[in-house]
Design a protein around this motif. Sequence first.
Motif, PDB file in Angstrom:
ATOM      1  N   ALA A  35       0.843  -1.212   0.000  1.00  0.00           N
ATOM      2  CA  ALA A  35       0.000   0.000   0.000  1.00  0.00           C
ATOM      3  C   ALA A  35       0.871   1.252   0.000  1.00  0.00           C
ATOM      4  O   ALA A  35       1.784   1.371   0.818  1.00  0.00           O
ATOM      5  N   SER A  68      -7.639   3.644  -0.170  1.00  0.00           N
ATOM      6  CA  SER A  68      -6.239   3.207  -0.160  1.00  0.00           C
ATOM      7  C   SER A  68      -5.796   2.937  -1.598  1.00  0.00           C
ATOM      8  O   SER A  68      -6.633   2.790  -2.500  1.00  0.00           O
ATOM      9  N   ARG A  78      -7.352  -5.593  -3.388  1.00  0.00           N
ATOM     10  CA  ARG A  78      -6.523  -4.878  -4.371  1.00  0.00           C
ATOM     11  C   ARG A  78      -5.593  -5.806  -5.141  1.00  0.00           C
ATOM     12  O   ARG A  78      -5.017  -5.401  -6.152  1.00  0.00           O
ATOM     13  N   HIS A 101      -6.678  -2.529  13.105  1.00  0.00           N
ATOM     14  CA  HIS A 101      -7.802  -1.736  12.559  1.00  0.00           C
ATOM     15  C   HIS A 101      -8.763  -1.376  13.684  1.00  0.00           C
ATOM     16  O   HIS A 101      -9.259  -0.259  13.752  1.00  0.00           O
ATOM     17  N   LEU A 143       0.986   5.721   9.773  1.00  0.00           N
ATOM     18  CA  LEU A 143       0.428   4.417  10.164  1.00  0.00           C
ATOM     19  C   LEU A 143       1.019   3.966  11.504  1.00  0.00           C
ATOM     20  O   LEU A 143       0.309   3.575  12.429  1.00  0.00           O
ATOM     21  N   ASP A 201       4.423  -1.667   6.058  1.00  0.00           N
ATOM     22  CA  ASP A 201       3.070  -2.160   6.302  1.00  0.00           C
ATOM     23  C   ASP A 201       2.907  -2.281   7.818  1.00  0.00           C
ATOM     24  O   ASP A 201       3.710  -1.754   8.559  1.00  0.00           O
TER      25      ASP A 201
END
Length: 341
Positions: free
Chosen positions: A26, A43, A161, A210, A256, A297
């Motif tokens: 990502a 995203s 994705r 999340h 992040l 990530d």
Amino acid sequence: MNFLAPFESLSPVPFETTWRSPANIAFVKYWGKKGHQLPANPSLSMTLKNCFTETRVRFEVGTARPGVELLLNGVRQDKFAGKIETYLRSLASMPWLENVQVLVETRNTFPHGTGIASSASGLSAFALGLTDYLFHLSGVKVDFFRTASYLSRLASGSASRSVYGGFVSWGEESDLYASPVGVHPELAHLRDSVLVVSGEEKAVSSTAGHGRMSDHAYAEARFAQARTNYQRTLAALSAGDLTEIGAVLESEALSLHAMMLTAPSAFTLMRPNTLAAIEMIWAFRRETQLPLYFTLDAGPNLHLIYPESSQHKIRTFIAHELSPLALTVIDDECGEGPVKC
Ligand code: DP6
């Protein structure tokens, strides 16, 4: 739109199919959900080429043992089989699936325990096999990859994705499935060398991570930042502006991980060598002006992003300066998406 409507009452027959589906990295991160498997912000990712999962799925009917059996590299893995079984049961609009026995044989090209997310490649490879089965049984002929993306999302958001090659967005055109986005020819062959600084199992899974955005003091500001970074990346991809992409890449990675550090129940997935490598990348860029950028990530390993044109000098730097910080380095690049074997 109800994607599963054509598949609700089918009569199952035996079927076998094999798919290869790649991992993705990502550039703009999905971190935070709304509802069931819907993203809190758009995203955008680059699909990889060499890091992929190959999965053969056999659907059997009329056996005494409906359910899922899974072999990873030839070894039975009941934990993963249980995950697939829970996922299939969650597809409640297709109750006939309960009578089907599902046999999964899967392998990753990247070594297990290198921290490269296998959920995106693994679950999209399975969802592609399932989509193939649904299309075979129903005779539906349109929107194969869109349906596969929809089914992948329900298994793991980032997997939605992986069903397309190149650069792929999710959560802008639709929250339900991902779509490919345009890219300037100069950026179509970007490199990604993965610096594996730790292979340990993560203390907090992505799915749990999340969840920690739901009562996060900075959640709304983060989602707004991601929306802005999404638009910046889209424009920079089409203009071929790697400097702008690099700025967003690093900001997204650090944001992040800042979300993890500032969550009500705080955690970090970075390791000392993650930070050491970041400092060295910044120094290298200052000294050489070469376009080497990093992203992360939900883990300690760095993805090093750079253009094909600077590959020689940058790989020399990685081999001599960065690789001593790592267990291994995996060289990858932008890929063309899944293939049926
Ligand atoms: C940091 O797709 O693994 O890699 O939907 O719960 O399976 P689930 O989460 P997952 O989250 C990926 C998070 C990320 C960012 C990204 O890939 O966009």
